[in-house]
Design an enzyme around this catalytic site. Sequence first.
Site, PDB file in Angstrom:
ATOM      1  N   THR A 114       6.141   9.529   2.454  1.00  0.00           N
ATOM      2  CA  THR A 114       4.964   9.197   3.254  1.00  0.00           C
ATOM      3  C   THR A 114       5.133   9.758   4.659  1.00  0.00           C
ATOM      4  OG1 THR A 114       4.617   7.140   2.035  1.00  0.00           O
ATOM      5  CG2 THR A 114       3.544   7.329   4.177  1.00  0.00           C
ATOM      6  N   ALA A 143       2.951   5.788  -2.949  1.00  0.00           N
ATOM      7  CA  ALA A 143       4.104   6.599  -3.353  1.00  0.00           C
ATOM      8  C   ALA A 143       4.131   6.818  -4.864  1.00  0.00           C
ATOM      9  CB  ALA A 143       5.397   5.946  -2.886  1.00  0.00           C
ATOM     10  N   VAL A 171       0.840  -1.197   0.000  1.00  0.00           N
ATOM     11  CA  VAL A 171       0.000   0.000   0.000  1.00  0.00           C
ATOM     12  C   VAL A 171       0.877   1.249   0.000  1.00  0.00           C
ATOM     13  CG1 VAL A 171      -1.631   1.378   1.359  1.00  0.00           C
ATOM     14  CG2 VAL A 171      -2.016  -1.078   1.072  1.00  0.00           C
ATOM     15  N   ASP A 172       1.912   1.250   0.823  1.00  0.00           N
ATOM     16  CA  ASP A 172       2.838   2.382   0.884  1.00  0.00           C
ATOM     17  C   ASP A 172       3.498   2.603  -0.472  1.00  0.00           C
ATOM     18  OD1 ASP A 172       4.355   4.465   1.919  1.00  0.00           O
ATOM     19  OD2 ASP A 172       5.893   3.137   2.729  1.00  0.00           O
ATOM     20  N   GLU A 173       3.928   1.524  -1.100  1.00  0.00           N
ATOM     21  CA  GLU A 173       4.575   1.626  -2.408  1.00  0.00           C
ATOM     22  C   GLU A 173       3.597   2.146  -3.467  1.00  0.00           C
ATOM     23  OE1 GLU A 173       7.255   1.209  -5.650  1.00  0.00           O
ATOM     24  OE2 GLU A 173       7.470   1.560  -3.498  1.00  0.00           O
TER      25      GLU A 173
END
Length: 257
Positions: free
Chosen positions: A183, A171, A166-168
Amino acid sequence: MIRTGFQVAARLGHRRALPGGPRVLPGLSPTSAFGSSVDSLVSIFCPKKTDLKDYALPNPSWCPDMLSLYQEFLEKTKTNGWVKIPSFKSNKDHLQGFKLPSTLAVTSDKDDSRLFTRCIQVEGQGYEYVIFFQPSQKKSVCLFQPGPYLEGIPGFAHGGSLIALVDEAFAKTAYLAGEGLITISLSIRFQNSIPLGSLAVMNIDVEKIEDQKIYMSCIIQSRDQQTVYAKSSGKQVLWPQFLSCHLYPQSKQKGGG
């Protein structure tokens, strides 16, 4: 395994409630936070010709759902303006020729680093995923198939593996939508576990771009939308240095930069 309702958050400021599904808010500018067009960011970040290996391509480990939905979105790149985002071994490959702020400068010339979500090299054993981006609507869809090396509860993906992806995905979406990069906030609520080897579809929307921050939401669900695995929200920001040191190609920088 991180259980339902557990939140992972570095909360900075108030966050709005998560939406029930993907949507597009009116009024989002077709330009980024610094005035660069989204199309120009896409053309630089997603080169059509490169010698680098793209890990976001079908391989024999992909399940039928993953492969068929990939083909559906590939067709949309021809007619509906969607863009397939390539996935290289390292973000350094995506940022070749760009000048980062000194706080993010790489001091080592070693070439053995890998993006965390591409650290497992055996096909089908770790992260299998591909991201498609819609420039005009500033949203993306990520197709994710977790392999056995991402196991939490036997037979299911570890919650932490989903957080990382999700973070990737946030981004990549934030950069293309408004040149977001870092983030500063990420929250997730788990509802169901993702079976290993199955397809999870992540719908990511840019909610707003405000005060040099990009606010995003994501719902992760099964292809038929009958099972919601998790809902997430996040916030990305450009570092203050970017205000006067935008990520222009080094060849266009003047002076000592």
